[in-house]
Design a protein around this motif. Structure first.
Motif, PDB file in Angstrom:
ATOM      1  N   GLN A 187       0.837  -1.209   0.000  1.00 40.84           N
ATOM      2  CA  GLN A 187       0.000   0.000   0.000  1.00 40.84           C
ATOM      3  C   GLN A 187       0.870   1.256   0.000  1.00 40.84           C
ATOM      4  OE1 GLN A 187      -3.373  -0.129  -0.204  1.00 40.84           O
ATOM      5  NE2 GLN A 187      -3.520   2.076  -0.286  1.00 40.84           N
ATOM      6  N   GLN A 188       1.936   1.246   0.794  1.00 39.95           N
ATOM      7  CA  GLN A 188       2.843   2.393   0.848  1.00 39.95           C
ATOM      8  C   GLN A 188       3.512   2.621  -0.508  1.00 39.95           C
ATOM      9  OE1 GLN A 188       5.340   1.193   4.087  1.00 39.95           O
ATOM     10  NE2 GLN A 188       4.043   2.164   5.643  1.00 39.95           N
ATOM     11  N   LYS A 189       3.964   1.538  -1.132  1.00 37.82           N
ATOM     12  CA  LYS A 189       4.585   1.655  -2.457  1.00 37.82           C
ATOM     13  C   LYS A 189       3.581   2.195  -3.468  1.00 37.82           C
ATOM     14  CE  LYS A 189       7.967  -2.064  -1.968  1.00 37.82           C
ATOM     15  NZ  LYS A 189       8.350  -3.401  -2.440  1.00 37.82           N
ATOM     16  N   ARG A 190       2.353   1.730  -3.368  1.00 40.15           N
ATOM     17  CA  ARG A 190       1.303   2.177  -4.283  1.00 40.15           C
ATOM     18  C   ARG A 190       1.031   3.676  -4.116  1.00 40.15           C
ATOM     19  NH1 ARG A 190      -3.086  -1.434  -3.178  1.00 40.15           N
ATOM     20  NH2 ARG A 190      -1.934  -2.962  -4.370  1.00 40.15           N
ATOM     21  N   GLU A 191       0.989   4.138  -2.864  1.00 41.87           N
ATOM     22  CA  GLU A 191       0.761   5.563  -2.595  1.00 41.87           C
ATOM     23  C   GLU A 191       1.913   6.411  -3.138  1.00 41.87           C
ATOM     24  OE1 GLU A 191      -1.956   7.083  -1.298  1.00 41.87           O
ATOM     25  OE2 GLU A 191      -2.958   5.144  -1.173  1.00 41.87           O
ATOM     26  N   GLU A 192       3.149   5.934  -2.966  1.00 47.30           N
ATOM     27  CA  GLU A 192       4.310   6.662  -3.478  1.00 47.30           C
ATOM     28  C   GLU A 192       4.261   6.747  -5.005  1.00 47.30           C
ATOM     29  OE1 GLU A 192       7.726   4.584  -1.989  1.00 47.30           O
ATOM     30  OE2 GLU A 192       7.275   5.100   0.094  1.00 47.30           O
ATOM     31  N   ALA A 193       3.936   5.635  -5.635  1.00 46.94           N
ATOM     32  CA  ALA A 193       3.857   5.612  -7.102  1.00 46.94           C
ATOM     33  C   ALA A 193       2.742   6.535  -7.592  1.00 46.94           C
ATOM     34  CB  ALA A 193       3.620   4.188  -7.593  1.00 46.94           C
ATOM     35  N   LYS A 194       1.630   6.550  -6.882  1.00 45.03           N
ATOM     36  CA  LYS A 194       0.506   7.419  -7.263  1.00 45.03           C
ATOM     37  C   LYS A 194       0.908   8.889  -7.159  1.00 45.03           C
ATOM     38  CE  LYS A 194      -4.278   8.461  -6.081  1.00 45.03           C
ATOM     39  NZ  LYS A 194      -5.374   8.207  -5.125  1.00 45.03           N
ATOM     40  N   ALA A 195       1.610   9.235  -6.086  1.00 43.79           N
ATOM     41  CA  ALA A 195       2.066  10.617  -5.914  1.00 43.79           C
ATOM     42  C   ALA A 195       3.030  11.010  -7.034  1.00 43.79           C
ATOM     43  CB  ALA A 195       2.733  10.784  -4.557  1.00 43.79           C
ATOM     44  N   LYS A 196       3.915  10.080  -7.393  1.00 45.09           N
ATOM     45  CA  LYS A 196       4.879  10.346  -8.465  1.00 45.09           C
ATOM     46  C   LYS A 196       4.159  10.542  -9.804  1.00 45.09           C
ATOM     47  CE  LYS A 196       8.842   8.206  -8.255  1.00 45.09           C
ATOM     48  NZ  LYS A 196       9.893   7.164  -8.376  1.00 45.09           N
ATOM     49  N   ARG A 197       3.165   9.680 -10.081  1.00 43.76           N
ATOM     50  CA  ARG A 197       2.398   9.801 -11.329  1.00 43.76           C
ATOM     51  C   ARG A 197       1.648  11.123 -11.397  1.00 43.76           C
ATOM     52  NH1 ARG A 197       0.601   4.667 -10.182  1.00 43.76           N
ATOM     53  NH2 ARG A 197      -1.428   5.479  -9.647  1.00 43.76           N
ATOM     54  N   GLU A 198       1.045  11.506 -10.267  1.00 47.35           N
ATOM     55  CA  GLU A 198       0.299  12.764 -10.246  1.00 47.35           C
ATOM     56  C   GLU A 198       1.220  13.964 -10.401  1.00 47.35           C
ATOM     57  OE1 GLU A 198      -2.268  12.756  -6.835  1.00 47.35           O
ATOM     58  OE2 GLU A 198      -3.569  11.224  -7.703  1.00 47.35           O
ATOM     59  N   ALA A 199       2.429  13.878  -9.863  1.00 43.06           N
ATOM     60  CA  ALA A 199       3.401  14.964 -10.019  1.00 43.06           C
ATOM     61  C   ALA A 199       3.787  15.107 -11.484  1.00 43.06           C
ATOM     62  CB  ALA A 199       4.639  14.706  -9.167  1.00 43.06           C
ATOM     63  N   ILE A 200       4.003  13.972 -12.137  1.00 44.51           N
ATOM     64  CA  ILE A 200       4.339  14.001 -13.568  1.00 44.51           C
ATOM     65  C   ILE A 200       3.153  14.525 -14.369  1.00 44.51           C
ATOM     66  CG2 ILE A 200       4.814  12.530 -15.579  1.00 44.51           C
ATOM     67  CD1 ILE A 200       6.477  10.746 -13.698  1.00 44.51           C
ATOM     68  N   LYS A 201       1.966  14.100 -14.000  1.00 51.09           N
ATOM     69  CA  LYS A 201       0.757  14.516 -14.711  1.00 51.09           C
ATOM     70  C   LYS A 201       0.510  16.020 -14.547  1.00 51.09           C
ATOM     71  CE  LYS A 201      -3.874  12.670 -15.355  1.00 51.09           C
ATOM     72  NZ  LYS A 201      -4.895  11.789 -14.781  1.00 51.09           N
ATOM     73  N   SER A 202       0.803  16.555 -13.355  1.00 50.43           N
ATOM     74  CA  SER A 202       0.567  17.984 -13.119  1.00 50.43           C
ATOM     75  C   SER A 202       1.549  18.855 -13.899  1.00 50.43           C
ATOM     76  CB  SER A 202       0.662  18.299 -11.630  1.00 50.43           C
ATOM     77  OG  SER A 202       1.987  18.135 -11.176  1.00 50.43           O
ATOM     78  N   ASP A 203       2.710  18.304 -14.263  1.00 51.55           N
ATOM     79  CA  ASP A 203       3.690  19.053 -15.049  1.00 51.55           C
ATOM     80  C   ASP A 203       3.297  19.138 -16.523  1.00 51.55           C
ATOM     81  OD1 ASP A 203       5.183  19.374 -12.777  1.00 51.55           O
ATOM     82  OD2 ASP A 203       6.597  17.763 -13.235  1.00 51.55           O
ATOM     83  N   ASP A 204       2.281  18.382 -16.909  1.00 49.59           N
ATOM     84  CA  ASP A 204       1.827  18.328 -18.304  1.00 49.59           C
ATOM     85  C   ASP A 204       2.943  17.919 -19.259  1.00 49.59           C
ATOM     86  OD1 ASP A 204      -0.831  18.904 -17.839  1.00 49.59           O
ATOM     87  OD2 ASP A 204      -0.546  21.065 -18.007  1.00 49.59           O
ATOM     88  N   VAL A 205       3.830  17.071 -18.787  1.00 54.29           N
ATOM     89  CA  VAL A 205       4.913  16.563 -19.614  1.00 54.29           C
ATOM     90  C   VAL A 205       4.731  15.055 -19.724  1.00 54.29           C
ATOM     91  CG1 VAL A 205       7.412  16.294 -19.820  1.00 54.29           C
ATOM     92  CG2 VAL A 205       6.461  18.373 -18.825  1.00 54.29           C
ATOM     93  N   LYS A 206       4.648  14.583 -20.947  1.00 53.63           N
ATOM     94  CA  LYS A 206       4.496  13.143 -21.164  1.00 53.63           C
ATOM     95  C   LYS A 206       5.833  12.463 -20.914  1.00 53.63           C
ATOM     96  CE  LYS A 206       0.413  13.119 -23.575  1.00 53.63           C
ATOM     97  NZ  LYS A 206      -0.716  12.401 -23.168  1.00 53.63           N
ATOM     98  N   PRO A 207       5.810  11.297 -20.236  1.00 53.26           N
ATOM     99  CA  PRO A 207       7.078  10.590 -20.019  1.00 53.26           C
ATOM    100  C   PRO A 207       7.654  10.077 -21.343  1.00 53.26           C
ATOM    101  CG  PRO A 207       5.218   9.313 -19.167  1.00 53.26           C
ATOM    102  CD  PRO A 207       4.686  10.622 -19.637  1.00 53.26           C
ATOM    103  N   THR A 208       8.953  10.044 -21.389  1.00 51.53           N
ATOM    104  CA  THR A 208       9.624   9.550 -22.595  1.00 51.53           C
ATOM    105  C   THR A 208       9.464   8.039 -22.668  1.00 51.53           C
ATOM    106  OG1 THR A 208      11.715   9.205 -21.486  1.00 51.53           O
ATOM    107  CG2 THR A 208      11.348  11.398 -22.446  1.00 51.53           C
ATOM    108  N   THR A 209       9.844   7.472 -23.783  1.00 52.66           N
ATOM    109  CA  THR A 209       9.759   6.028 -23.958  1.00 52.66           C
ATOM    110  C   THR A 209      10.605   5.314 -22.910  1.00 52.66           C
ATOM    111  OG1 THR A 209       9.504   6.385 -26.335  1.00 52.66           O
ATOM    112  CG2 THR A 209      10.076   4.168 -25.633  1.00 52.66           C
TER     113      THR A 209
END
Length: 142
Positions: free
Chosen positions: A63-85
């Motif tokens: 659950q902790q790992k999932r929350e960390e990954a979710k926070a990281k995804r949302e941070a990337i999403k808020s930057d409006d920058v698509k991740p590279t390949t």
């Protein structure tokens, strides 16, 4: 003409009401979700006390790992920058590595018979989820 006006007003009222029904339910805390998940697994797999304790520890870590990954995804999403390949590959690879490690931990906790039952339940959930996903895609195409 009156009937047409009444019909138009009723239609507008119904569509507005249908759109307002998207209320969010109060979310359970991570601890509550883990407790419920352990209880469900205890019922389904007939876990003993030690297995329940070990499973709870494993699920809390997950659950902790999932929350960390979710926070990281949302941070990337808020930057409006698509991740590279390469970034997408790294994220997917990390996720699969974590799934492999989780499965290995589950094998340590569960007996062989319990593991088979858990795998079967996991396959059923995946099949059900995939069916729902296809259904939603089909609805959105119409």
């Amino acid at each position: 003409m009156k009937k047409l006006a009444i019909l138009a007003i009723a239609f507008i009222g119904l569509t507005t009401q249908a759109q307002e029904k998207k209320t969010t339910r109060e979310q359970l805390s991570p601890e509550q979700r883990v407790d419920l998940q352990v209880k469900k697994m205890t019922l389904d797999l007939d876990l003993n006390e030690k297995q329940q304790k070990d499973m709870k520890t494993l699920l809390v870590k997950q659950q902790q790992k999932r929350e960390e990954a979710k926070a990281k995804r949302e941070a990337i999403k808020s930057d409006d920058v698509k991740p590279t390949t390469e970034q997408r590959y790294a994220m997917k690879s990390k996720m699969l590595d974590e799934q492999i490690a989780h499965k290995a931990e589950m094998k340590k906790i569960l007996s062989e018979k319990q593991m088979e039952k858990w795998e079967a339940q996991k396959a059923d959930r995946k099949e059900h989820f995939d069916g729902k996903r296809k259904e939603m895609r089909h609805k959105s195409k119409k």
